[in-house]
Design a protein around this motif. Structure first.
Motif, PDB file in Angstrom:
ATOM      1  N   LYS A 149      61.143  28.128  39.259  1.00 22.47           N
ATOM      2  CA  LYS A 149      62.158  28.943  39.897  1.00 22.47           C
ATOM      3  C   LYS A 149      63.252  27.990  40.341  1.00 22.47           C
ATOM      4  O   LYS A 149      63.123  27.296  41.357  1.00 22.47           O
ATOM      5  N   VAL A 150      64.325  27.938  39.556  1.00 22.56           N
ATOM      6  CA  VAL A 150      65.368  26.935  39.765  1.00 22.56           C
ATOM      7  C   VAL A 150      66.004  27.057  41.140  1.00 22.56           C
ATOM      8  O   VAL A 150      66.446  26.067  41.726  1.00 22.56           O
ATOM      9  N   SER A 151      66.040  28.264  41.693  1.00 20.98           N
ATOM     10  CA  SER A 151      66.620  28.427  43.034  1.00 20.98           C
ATOM     11  C   SER A 151      65.773  27.745  44.110  1.00 20.98           C
ATOM     12  O   SER A 151      66.262  27.472  45.208  1.00 20.98           O
ATOM     13  N   LEU A 152      64.506  27.454  43.795  1.00 23.03           N
ATOM     14  CA  LEU A 152      63.626  26.761  44.731  1.00 23.03           C
ATOM     15  C   LEU A 152      63.498  25.276  44.408  1.00 23.03           C
ATOM     16  O   LEU A 152      63.454  24.441  45.308  1.00 23.03           O
ATOM     17  N   SER A 153      63.405  24.971  43.128  1.00 20.42           N
ATOM     18  CA  SER A 153      63.185  23.582  42.721  1.00 20.42           C
ATOM     19  C   SER A 153      63.736  23.357  41.324  1.00 20.42           C
ATOM     20  O   SER A 153      63.654  24.241  40.464  1.00 20.42           O
ATOM     21  N   ASN A 154      64.285  22.171  41.102  1.00 20.57           N
ATOM     22  CA  ASN A 154      64.770  21.792  39.783  1.00 20.57           C
ATOM     23  C   ASN A 154      63.652  21.279  38.881  1.00 20.57           C
ATOM     24  O   ASN A 154      63.899  20.901  37.735  1.00 20.57           O
ATOM     25  N   LYS A 235      60.648  41.283  38.627  1.00 21.38           N
ATOM     26  CA  LYS A 235      61.129  41.840  37.355  1.00 21.38           C
ATOM     27  C   LYS A 235      62.628  41.659  37.166  1.00 21.38           C
ATOM     28  O   LYS A 235      63.097  41.523  36.029  1.00 21.38           O
ATOM     29  N   TYR A 236      63.396  41.642  38.271  1.00 18.94           N
ATOM     30  CA  TYR A 236      64.851  41.565  38.156  1.00 18.94           C
ATOM     31  C   TYR A 236      65.386  40.434  39.022  1.00 18.94           C
ATOM     32  O   TYR A 236      64.830  40.132  40.086  1.00 18.94           O
ATOM     33  N   ASP A 237      66.499  39.823  38.571  1.00 17.81           N
ATOM     34  CA  ASP A 237      67.142  38.807  39.391  1.00 17.81           C
ATOM     35  C   ASP A 237      68.097  39.469  40.383  1.00 17.81           C
ATOM     36  O   ASP A 237      68.177  40.705  40.464  1.00 17.81           O
ATOM     37  N   THR A 238      68.839  38.666  41.136  1.00 17.79           N
ATOM     38  CA  THR A 238      69.705  39.220  42.187  1.00 17.79           C
ATOM     39  C   THR A 238      70.852  40.056  41.622  1.00 17.79           C
ATOM     40  O   THR A 238      71.411  40.888  42.328  1.00 17.79           O
ATOM     41  N   ASP A 239      71.178  39.844  40.345  1.00 19.26           N
ATOM     42  CA  ASP A 239      72.247  40.624  39.708  1.00 19.26           C
ATOM     43  C   ASP A 239      71.721  41.872  39.010  1.00 19.26           C
ATOM     44  O   ASP A 239      72.475  42.586  38.350  1.00 19.26           O
ATOM     45  N   GLY A 240      70.412  42.128  39.140  1.00 20.12           N
ATOM     46  CA  GLY A 240      69.819  43.297  38.502  1.00 20.12           C
ATOM     47  C   GLY A 240      69.472  43.085  37.039  1.00 20.12           C
ATOM     48  O   GLY A 240      69.059  44.028  36.350  1.00 20.12           O
ATOM     49  N   LYS A 241      69.589  41.854  36.570  1.00 18.62           N
ATOM     50  CA  LYS A 241      69.247  41.554  35.178  1.00 18.62           C
ATOM     51  C   LYS A 241      67.738  41.412  35.038  1.00 18.62           C
ATOM     52  O   LYS A 241      67.083  40.769  35.859  1.00 18.62           O
ATOM     53  N   GLN A 242      67.166  42.025  34.011  1.00 18.39           N
ATOM     54  CA  GLN A 242      65.719  42.014  33.828  1.00 18.39           C
ATOM     55  C   GLN A 242      65.249  40.627  33.405  1.00 18.39           C
ATOM     56  O   GLN A 242      65.757  40.045  32.438  1.00 18.39           O
ATOM     57  N   ILE A 243      64.287  40.085  34.135  1.00 20.88           N
ATOM     58  CA  ILE A 243      63.724  38.760  33.842  1.00 20.88           C
ATOM     59  C   ILE A 243      62.531  38.880  32.903  1.00 20.88           C
ATOM     60  O   ILE A 243      62.370  38.080  31.978  1.00 20.88           O
ATOM     61  N   LEU A 244      61.698  39.880  33.134  1.00 22.31           N
ATOM     62  CA  LEU A 244      60.491  40.077  32.333  1.00 22.31           C
ATOM     63  C   LEU A 244      60.804  40.953  31.137  1.00 22.31           C
ATOM     64  O   LEU A 244      61.780  41.724  31.130  1.00 22.31           O
ATOM     65  N   ASN A 245      59.944  40.870  30.112  1.00 23.75           N
ATOM     66  CA  ASN A 245      60.125  41.759  28.959  1.00 23.75           C
ATOM     67  C   ASN A 245      59.553  43.141  29.275  1.00 23.75           C
ATOM     68  O   ASN A 245      59.098  43.404  30.401  1.00 23.75           O
ATOM     69  N   ASP A 246      59.542  44.010  28.277  1.00 27.32           N
ATOM     70  CA  ASP A 246      59.104  45.389  28.505  1.00 27.32           C
ATOM     71  C   ASP A 246      57.629  45.489  28.856  1.00 27.32           C
ATOM     72  O   ASP A 246      57.170  46.521  29.361  1.00 27.32           O
TER      73      ASP A 246
END
Length: 557
Positions: A149-154, A235-246
């Protein structure tokens, strides 16, 4: 076919049909965990309220409420010390890289080595390993997983889970998946989120998420992830974009094999023979833990009770005037300090010729007898866990300051347990560190992680090996090294170079060679030896030879 007439038939088992059930396993793991915590209130509640049938004669069940019940903390000490026993001698990691011709590529191996050592520090892997060793000790095994999770660690994220938080999926002895479980409450309903680490049909690592609503009739119903906030955030990022597949999966394309691991503590488990889980260090030792607590409590109680008995005439007890609610007064006798319990009131005599005095009766001290019983119970409890008392640093049982050879002999049980565990730790760590390199390489290529401090090395993981070597648990003292290797030199079975290398193993190569040269000079030994040439090469490395005119220098010029 001729069959043996006598065979095992489970239909005739005497009420032990739940021996290998999930209920029996869960109860036992919970029992181990309570012993590990060392909370005497939990121990008392466990045996008085929950496990009465199996513990009728246990100290923690039978002791009256007026007794002073003490817990020694030995089970927890065994588990916390296990990390020191396993990793106290340190470990080294070596990476080997092969080129297209199956020859070692030393340059790239050095780059990978530096990268891996930096990742070990950045991920606090040594701390995670100690935590894992502690948890597997009481639980019989431990789970570990990678994620990002890049927002937590590189860098990759490594987490440890004990056996109450995860479940291994094993098919015919092969680990095919690990389920990490999380419980939530939302809208007055109970939910369980399963995080399933496994692989897809192409062999790529995946993480699949499944959410279940836990119903009152012990049933569970699969519901969409979005039912709870935690599932939506997966399932979704902060912009509402789906991270997981169906299929509610995240696929690590190109990483072959799972990013989760299960490591048994030691195998096999003699208590749960039908499971692939490992054996706890407490297996078979609970009776000894309980007996040790009883002996310890009895010893401490003896210290309080073993005081001289004082017989005091009642008319010699001082009084204090106490006012009642109606304004009248009465004399109340002042008894000695409540902590001093060994006072006995006797009838006094008002006759002036009678000698009223406090009589003191000294009783025999049984502390040493109780101490012997405690030592026996303590040693037995520790040995049942596969350790020697000296491994826990407990004074009074054995001398701690001794030669390495003596420690080896007295610590034999510990060394055998350590060797057995390291046989499992070595391949586990090598696999875990290899996956760390794979995930980090994947992050460099597929995320915006800022890893400018690390070189982006193009690696072929089919041509890469990671080797882990563990150091000695007992560190030889300097005087023992001198005695051993000095004797070897005197007997003519070791060279000066070998003796200096073994005695001063913390020195650099130049320091060792300088010391060898000094000794040879002082003893008038011929200096024209391989050591001299080696010293010259270290101090003055030969310059690279310039290519001759017309000779191919490898650049095409």
């Amino acid at each position: 076919m001729i069959r043996n007439r006598i065979n095992f038939d489970p239909r005739y088992v005497y009420g032990l049909d739940d021996l290998d059930s999930s209920e029996a396993y869960t109860r036992r793991i919970e029992e181990y965990r309570v012993w590990f915590t060392g909370d005497k209130r939990l121990l008392r509640r466990l045996y008085r309220d929950n496990i009465k049938k199996d513990s009728q004669n246990y100290f923690w069940y039978k002791a009256p409420s007026t007794a002073r019940m003490l817990h020694s903390g030995i089970p927890g000490l065994i588990s916390t010390k296990m990390a020191t026993i396993l990793f106290g001698g340190g470990y080294t990691v070596e990476t080997v890289v092969y080129d297209e011709n199956d020859k070692k590529d030393e340059t790239k191996a050095k780059q990978v080595q530096d990268l891996l050592e930096s990742l070990i520090v950045d991920l606090n892997i040594n701390e995670r390993l100690e935590n894992a060793a502690e948890n597997e000790s009481w639980g019989g095994g431990v789970f570990m997983k990678y994620s990002h999770k890049v927002s937590l660690s590189n860098y990759p994220i490594l987490e440890v889970a004990n056996v109450t938080k995860a479940e291994a999926i094993i098919e015919r002895g092969i680990l095919t998946g690990v389920i990490f479980k999380y419980w939530y409450t939302a809208n007055k309903k109970q939910y369980r989120l399963d995080e399933v680490y496994t692989t897809n049909d192409e062999g790529d690592a995946i993480i699949r998420y499944e959410l279940y609503e836990l119903q009152s009739n012990s049933e569970e119903k699969n519901v969409p992830l979005e039912t709870i906030d935690e599932g939506y955030e997966l399932k979704y990022d902060t912009d509402g974009k789906q991270i997981l597949n169906d299929n509610d999966e995240f696929v690590y394309k190109g990483i072959k094999g799972m990013l989760a691991f299960y490591k048994p503590n030691k195998t096999p488990s003699h208590e749960f023979m039908d499971t692939y889980y490992g054996a706890s260090d407490y297996e078979g030792a609970l009776d000894s833990f309980d007996a040790q607590d009883e002996a310890y409590s009895e010893l401490i109680q003896e210290l309080r009770d073993n005081k001289s008995i004082r017989y005091i005439p009642e008319n010699m007890i001082p009084t204090i005037s106490v006012e009642l609610s109606d304004g009248t007064y009465y004399d109340e006798k002042i008894l000695p300090d409540e902590f001093i319990t060994n006072y006995v009131k006797v009838a006094g005599d008002d006759d002036q010729n009678t000698k009223n005095q406090i009589t003191i009766q000294t009783i025999s001290d049984k502390t040493e007898d109780h101490l012997k019983k405690w030592r026996v119970a303590l040693t037995n409890a520790i040995n049942k866990a596969g350790l020697s008392p000296v491994a826990l640093g407990i004074t009074g049982l054995e001398a701690i300051d001794a030669s390495a050879e003596s420690q080896q002999e007295r610590n034999k049980a510990t060394l055998e347990t350590r060797a057995k565990k390291l046989k499992i730790w070595k391949p586990f760590m090598e696999d875990m560190l290899m996956k760390l390199l794979e995930l980090n390489s994947w992050m460099q290529k597929n995320t915006n992680a800022n890893q400018d401090a690390f070189a982006k090395i193009d690696l072929n993981f089919d041509n890469l090996d990671v080797n882990v070597t563990f150091g000695d648990y007992i560190i030889t003292k300097q005087e023992d090294k001198i005695t051993t290797w000095g004797g070897a030199r005197s007997s003519g079975v070791a060279s000066i170079e070998t003796v200096i290398d073994k005695i001063h193993d913390d020195w650099t190569e130049i320091q060792k060679l300088e010391e060898v040269q000094r000794i040879k000079f002082e003893q008038n030994i011929n200096m024209d030896s391989p050591t001299t040439l080696q010293m010259e090469n270290l101090l003055n490395p030969p310059a690279e030879e310039e290519p001759k005119l017309g000779e191919d220098n490898g650049t095409g010029d």
